[in-house]
Write an enzyme that holds these catalytic residues in place. Structure first.
Site, short mmCIF file in Angstrom:
data_model
loop_
_atom_site.label_atom_id
_atom_site.label_comp_id
_atom_site.label_asym_id
_atom_site.label_seq_id
_atom_site.Cartn_x
_atom_site.Cartn_y
_atom_site.Cartn_z
N TYR A 71 -10.79 -4.37 3.20
CA TYR A 71 -9.88 -3.93 4.25
C TYR A 71 -10.71 -3.73 5.52
CZ TYR A 71 -6.03 -1.12 6.31
OH TYR A 71 -5.03 -0.64 7.10
N GLU B 192 0.87 -1.18 0.00
CA GLU B 192 0.00 0.00 0.00
C GLU B 192 0.91 1.22 0.00
OE1 GLU B 192 -2.74 0.02 3.24
OE2 GLU B 192 -3.77 -1.80 2.58
N ASP C 119 -5.97 9.15 9.56
CA ASP C 119 -4.63 8.78 10.02
C ASP C 119 -4.25 9.45 11.33
OD1 ASP C 119 -3.83 7.09 7.80
OD2 ASP C 119 -3.95 8.91 6.60
#
Length: 263
Positions: free
Chosen positions: A175, A49, A60
């Site tokens: 994911y 990734e 994040d």
């Protein structure tokens, strides 16, 4: 069949789980970043990734936020991120690359041009954190028509009513975000994740890869044992942020890969 599909078929035939790594493109600089990325397959990484630096990375935590800032401060752009992928492809035509980031830089470039350039650079799939299924016509559908997998995130808050919408038009793999929160914020626990993976698996044939909160070989092994593989990002990015040379970073990656492959 994309490189991602081919990789999972290969792993499945070998009875192995996938080990996926996230690194920020251009962190701490282009050449060091390329050296690390080129070394990942040799360290046991099955899928890479590649983070696209962005000024407002809402999913994040501090570790990856700082990596993105270092990359941006060093002059990293979408153009250079695609160039990094193309430079990697000069020596490796088999390891899948998933570009992971946010929609704004793609929108600014123009979807059609971006997809054309991403395909030419050797990108195999996209994870675009801030594009929900309701916006599939924006990028997801065009990407799949261009031959790129569009990989969606499922989370602990994705209930049975929402899950079919999340899985719609998803390809490559799902994911699963193991924690509620940002990257690097907490540790994944196999006991919590296992039932959720089983729930998702009951509704799709796609591989389920688990990320967020995996930071040791033991944790990678535990998570891989109850899923189709593990993703590690912040733990690797923090090594790069600490200024460790690529050889040390890659040795750490190999220890994580060995753990995941035992899963």
């Amino acid at each position: 069949m994309t490189r991602i599909d081919a990789k999972f078929a290969e792993l499945n035939a070998a009875g192995k789980k996938a080990f996926v790594t996230y690194v920020m493109a251009g962190d701490p600089d282009y050449d060091t970043s390329l050296e690390v990325v080129k070394g990942l397959p040799g360290a046991g990484v099955d899928i890479i990734e590649l983070g696209l630096p962005f000024t407002d990375p809402m999913a994040d935590g501090p570790t990856i936020q700082l990596a993105g800032q270092r990359a941006l401060d060093g002059g990293m752009t979408l153009e250079k991120t695609l160039q990094l992928a193309a430079d990697f492809r000069k020596d490796d035509d088999t390891t899948p690359i998933v570009l992971m980031g946010y929609y704004n830089p793609i929108y600014n470039r123009g979807v059609e041009k971006f997809l054309e350039d991403a395909k030419a650079a050797g990108i195999d799939g996209l994870i675009v954190v801030d594009l929900p299924p309701e916006e599939d016509d924006e990028l997801c559908i065009p990407a799949q028509k261009a031959g790129l997998n569009f990989i969606r995130l499922a989370t602990p808050t994705t209930d049975d009513a929402r899950l079919p919408k999340v899985l719609q038009n998803t390809s490559g793999f799902v994911y699963y975000v193991s924690i509620t929160g940002i990257t690097g914020a907490a540790e994944a626990e196999a006991g919590d994740v296992g039932p959720e993976v089983a729930r998702i698996k009951a509704t799709t044939d796609l591989p389920i890869i688990v990320g967020f909160g995996i930071n040791t070989p033991e944790k990678a092994q535990n998570i891989a044992s109850i899923s189709d593989g593990a993703v590690v990002g912040s733990a690797i990015v923090s090594q790069i942020g600490a200024g460790k040379p690529p050889a040390e970073v890659l040795a750490f990656v190999k220890s994580l890969a060995d753990g995941a492959h035992k899963g």
